[in-house]
Design a protein around this motif. Structure first.
Motif, PDB file in Angstrom:
ATOM      1  N   GLN A  47      82.730  31.007  29.374  1.00  0.00           N
ATOM      2  CA  GLN A  47      82.306  30.950  30.780  1.00  0.00           C
ATOM      3  C   GLN A  47      82.746  29.658  31.461  1.00  0.00           C
ATOM      4  N   ILE A  48      82.562  28.529  30.784  1.00  0.00           N
ATOM      5  CA  ILE A  48      82.932  27.245  31.395  1.00  0.00           C
ATOM      6  C   ILE A  48      84.448  27.135  31.541  1.00  0.00           C
ATOM      7  N   LEU A  49      85.193  27.568  30.546  1.00  0.00           N
ATOM      8  CA  LEU A  49      86.653  27.509  30.644  1.00  0.00           C
ATOM      9  C   LEU A  49      87.147  28.380  31.803  1.00  0.00           C
ATOM     10  N   CYS A  50      86.627  29.595  31.884  1.00  0.00           N
ATOM     11  CA  CYS A  50      87.073  30.501  32.958  1.00  0.00           C
ATOM     12  C   CYS A  50      86.718  29.957  34.339  1.00  0.00           C
ATOM     13  N   ARG A  51      85.553  29.338  34.475  1.00  0.00           N
ATOM     14  CA  ARG A  51      85.149  28.767  35.764  1.00  0.00           C
ATOM     15  C   ARG A  51      86.044  27.613  36.176  1.00  0.00           C
ATOM     16  N   ASN A  52      86.731  27.040  35.214  1.00  0.00           N
ATOM     17  CA  ASN A  52      87.632  25.928  35.500  1.00  0.00           C
ATOM     18  C   ASN A  52      89.098  26.374  35.488  1.00  0.00           C
ATOM     19  N   GLY A  53      89.325  27.660  35.655  1.00  0.00           N
ATOM     20  CA  GLY A  53      90.676  28.172  35.816  1.00  0.00           C
ATOM     21  C   GLY A  53      91.463  28.400  34.548  1.00  0.00           C
ATOM     22  N   VAL A  54      90.817  28.288  33.392  1.00  0.00           N
ATOM     23  CA  VAL A  54      91.506  28.533  32.115  1.00  0.00           C
ATOM     24  C   VAL A  54      91.458  30.029  31.820  1.00  0.00           C
ATOM     25  N   ARG A  55      92.594  30.614  31.533  1.00  0.00           N
ATOM     26  CA  ARG A  55      92.659  32.040  31.255  1.00  0.00           C
ATOM     27  C   ARG A  55      92.432  32.306  29.766  1.00  0.00           C
ATOM     28  N   VAL A  56      91.582  33.286  29.496  1.00  0.00           N
ATOM     29  CA  VAL A  56      91.322  33.714  28.117  1.00  0.00           C
ATOM     30  C   VAL A  56      91.729  35.185  28.016  1.00  0.00           C
ATOM     31  N   PRO A  57      92.704  35.516  27.137  1.00  0.00           N
ATOM     32  CA  PRO A  57      93.273  34.704  26.070  1.00  0.00           C
ATOM     33  C   PRO A  57      94.631  34.076  26.393  1.00  0.00           C
ATOM     34  N   GLU A  58      95.119  34.205  27.643  1.00  0.00           N
ATOM     35  CA  GLU A  58      96.479  33.743  27.937  1.00  0.00           C
ATOM     36  C   GLU A  58      96.661  32.254  27.663  1.00  0.00           C
ATOM     37  N   ASP A  59      95.695  31.424  28.074  1.00  0.00           N
ATOM     38  CA  ASP A  59      95.789  29.977  27.853  1.00  0.00           C
ATOM     39  C   ASP A  59      95.105  29.548  26.560  1.00  0.00           C
ATOM     40  N   VAL A  60      93.939  30.116  26.298  1.00  0.00           N
ATOM     41  CA  VAL A  60      93.159  29.773  25.092  1.00  0.00           C
ATOM     42  C   VAL A  60      92.559  31.050  24.508  1.00  0.00           C
ATOM     43  N   SER A  61      92.779  31.263  23.232  1.00  0.00           N
ATOM     44  CA  SER A  61      92.115  32.364  22.529  1.00  0.00           C
ATOM     45  C   SER A  61      90.782  31.867  21.981  1.00  0.00           C
TER      46      SER A  61
ATOM     47  N   TYR B 208      70.131  27.112  22.988  1.00  0.00           N
ATOM     48  CA  TYR B 208      70.877  26.149  22.159  1.00  0.00           C
ATOM     49  C   TYR B 208      72.346  26.533  22.013  1.00  0.00           C
ATOM     50  N   PHE B 209      72.618  27.754  21.587  1.00  0.00           N
ATOM     51  CA  PHE B 209      73.991  28.139  21.278  1.00  0.00           C
ATOM     52  C   PHE B 209      74.868  28.173  22.534  1.00  0.00           C
ATOM     53  N   GLU B 210      74.345  28.722  23.622  1.00  0.00           N
ATOM     54  CA  GLU B 210      75.130  28.769  24.849  1.00  0.00           C
ATOM     55  C   GLU B 210      75.451  27.370  25.356  1.00  0.00           C
ATOM     56  N   GLU B 211      74.455  26.477  25.290  1.00  0.00           N
ATOM     57  CA  GLU B 211      74.675  25.113  25.773  1.00  0.00           C
ATOM     58  C   GLU B 211      75.643  24.343  24.882  1.00  0.00           C
ATOM     59  N   VAL B 212      75.621  24.609  23.587  1.00  0.00           N
ATOM     60  CA  VAL B 212      76.604  24.000  22.689  1.00  0.00           C
ATOM     61  C   VAL B 212      78.013  24.426  23.091  1.00  0.00           C
ATOM     62  N   GLY B 213      78.186  25.715  23.369  1.00  0.00           N
ATOM     63  CA  GLY B 213      79.498  26.204  23.794  1.00  0.00           C
ATOM     64  C   GLY B 213      79.924  25.614  25.116  1.00  0.00           C
ATOM     65  N   SER B 214      78.984  25.510  26.051  1.00  0.00           N
ATOM     66  CA  SER B 214      79.306  24.929  27.357  1.00  0.00           C
ATOM     67  C   SER B 214      79.714  23.472  27.233  1.00  0.00           C
ATOM     68  N   ALA B 215      78.968  22.719  26.419  1.00  0.00           N
ATOM     69  CA  ALA B 215      79.288  21.301  26.225  1.00  0.00           C
ATOM     70  C   ALA B 215      80.632  21.136  25.531  1.00  0.00           C
ATOM     71  N   ALA B 216      80.934  22.019  24.581  1.00  0.00           N
ATOM     72  CA  ALA B 216      82.224  21.960  23.892  1.00  0.00           C
ATOM     73  C   ALA B 216      83.367  22.219  24.867  1.00  0.00           C
ATOM     74  N   ALA B 217      83.181  23.177  25.767  1.00  0.00           N
ATOM     75  CA  ALA B 217      84.221  23.473  26.759  1.00  0.00           C
ATOM     76  C   ALA B 217      84.471  22.277  27.672  1.00  0.00           C
ATOM     77  N   ARG B 218      83.407  21.633  28.119  1.00  0.00           N
ATOM     78  CA  ARG B 218      83.566  20.457  28.990  1.00  0.00           C
ATOM     79  C   ARG B 218      84.295  19.337  28.250  1.00  0.00           C
ATOM     80  N   SER B 219      84.000  19.190  26.969  1.00  0.00           N
ATOM     81  CA  SER B 219      84.690  18.176  26.168  1.00  0.00           C
ATOM     82  C   SER B 219      86.180  18.489  26.068  1.00  0.00           C
ATOM     83  N   LEU B 220      86.520  19.747  25.866  1.00  0.00           N
ATOM     84  CA  LEU B 220      87.928  20.131  25.780  1.00  0.00           C
ATOM     85  C   LEU B 220      88.653  19.932  27.115  1.00  0.00           C
TER      86      LEU B 220
END
Length: 346
Positions: free
Chosen positions: A264-278, A229-241
């Motif tokens: 994980q989803i943000l990084c797979r889509n080229g978003v840098r953590v924490p440089e782009d998003v903390s 549940y928790f991992e999928e909520v985070g993944s879905a939130a990342a896709r929404s963002l």
């Protein structure tokens, strides 16, 4: 291992120890129960013989012979990573007070009610339930003939004791940390099915309002009883963002596994953590401490929560007139590598 009448192996008994030593079974029983009446040397010989023969006391039978149960039943969800850590500290806390611990798991195919009923069948002196929401805890407590303690969420009520962390203040610490780094666009991911969700969301909204910043909440649904549940909520939130025109500079998640799914989803889509998003989490679960994750999070101390749960249960067992109460455990911010000042292109 001794042999039965038909020659098959059977567990050794106190009678076997007595025959091995040439003493009475009553004397062996006295030693195994730590009752007075045997010399130090006799106790040594009996225990050495018990170890040599592989004797193990029948805990269930011993429990039935006692006039008062010394077992604490614990309901937990193995899929939720923080709950086994709390159990790790329940064991020594219970032992220090002379109690044993019996576990019963709540899973996707086994409800909290079923897990609790099993423990009541073992004549437990009290129940400790980790994770359920108020309605489930109330239903269990109303049917239970013994005290019930809820761990993880809850509020003052006449049915059960509760032990929880200061979820609202913990989230406030995470938001304040991000603002002090220079963030103003801070999104909050709300896994609404989580029992402590409302309290933690209030911490975000109140802190943002106090600091004069606009709130931005992603309401996420799902089945809390599912292990992912928790991992999928985070993944879905990342896709929404990612579907937005621009990303926020920071995201607060009220659970570490949600934060990891997001990361994980943000990084797979080229978003840098924490440089782009903390990103911040909550719990300080084992996954947050991995060097590959290095998550800034809010720690709720599993030892404090486990000890508080045992203390509450035993207190109610010893004083049946005592009304249910509550314990709120302090949180602390743990800063790691998933947060930094907003990136400013040159």
């Amino acid at each position: 291992m001794a042999d039965s009448d038909d020659g098959s192996p059977r567990p050794p008994t106190m009678a076997d120890i007595a025959a091995h030593l040439g003493v009475s079974r009553q004397l062996v029983s006295l030693v195994m129960r730590d009752a007075p009446g045997a010399s130090k040397e006799t106790r040594r010989r009996v225990r050495e013989a018990a170890e040599e023969l592989g004797f193990r006391p029948h805990i269930g039978a011993s429990s039935l012979r006692r006039a008062r149960s010394m077992d604490l039943g614990v309901v937990f969800a193995p899929a939720h990573s923080t709950e086994p850590e709390i159990i790790e500290h329940i064991y020594p806390a219970a032992a220090a007070l002379g109690y044993n611990v019996i576990l019963s798991a709540q899973t996707a195919t086994r409800s909290t009610n079923q897990a609790a009923e099993e423990l009541l069948g073992h004549r437990c002196a009290a129940l400790i339930a980790i994770g359920p929401d108020h309605e489930i805890l109330r239903a269990v407590a109303q049917r239970s003939p013994v005290p019930v303690v809820g761990v993880g969420s809850g509020r003052r009520n006449p049915y059960y004791d509760f032990v929880r962390s200061e979820g609202d203040k913990g989230i406030a610490k995470a938001v304040t940390h991000l603002v002090e780094l220079g963030h103003q666009q801070i999104v909050y991911v709300d896994p609404a099915a989580m029992p402590s969700a409302a309290l933690r969301r209030r911490g975000y909204e109140r802190t943002m309002s106090r600091l004069g910043l606009a709130t931005d909440v992603l309401d996420m649904t799902g089945d809390y009883t599912k292990g992912d549940y928790f991992e999928e909520v985070g993944s879905a939130a990342a896709r929404s963002l990612l579907q937005r025109g621009s990303l926020p500079t920071a995201v607060v998640a009220p659970n570490d596994n949600t934060a990891v799914g997001l990361l994980q989803i943000l990084c797979r889509n080229g978003v840098r953590v924490p440089e782009d998003v903390s990103i911040t989490g909550f719990d300080d679960a084992p996954i947050a401490r991995l060097s590959s994750v290095d998550l800034t999070t809010v720690r709720q101390d599993p030892e404090l929560m486990g000890v508080a749960a045992v203390d509450a249960a035993v207190r109610r067992v010893k004083d049946t007139e005592l009304k249910p109460g509550g314990t709120v455990v302090e949180t602390s911010l743990v800063v790691r590598g998933s947060t930094a000042a907003p990136f400013e292109p040159r």
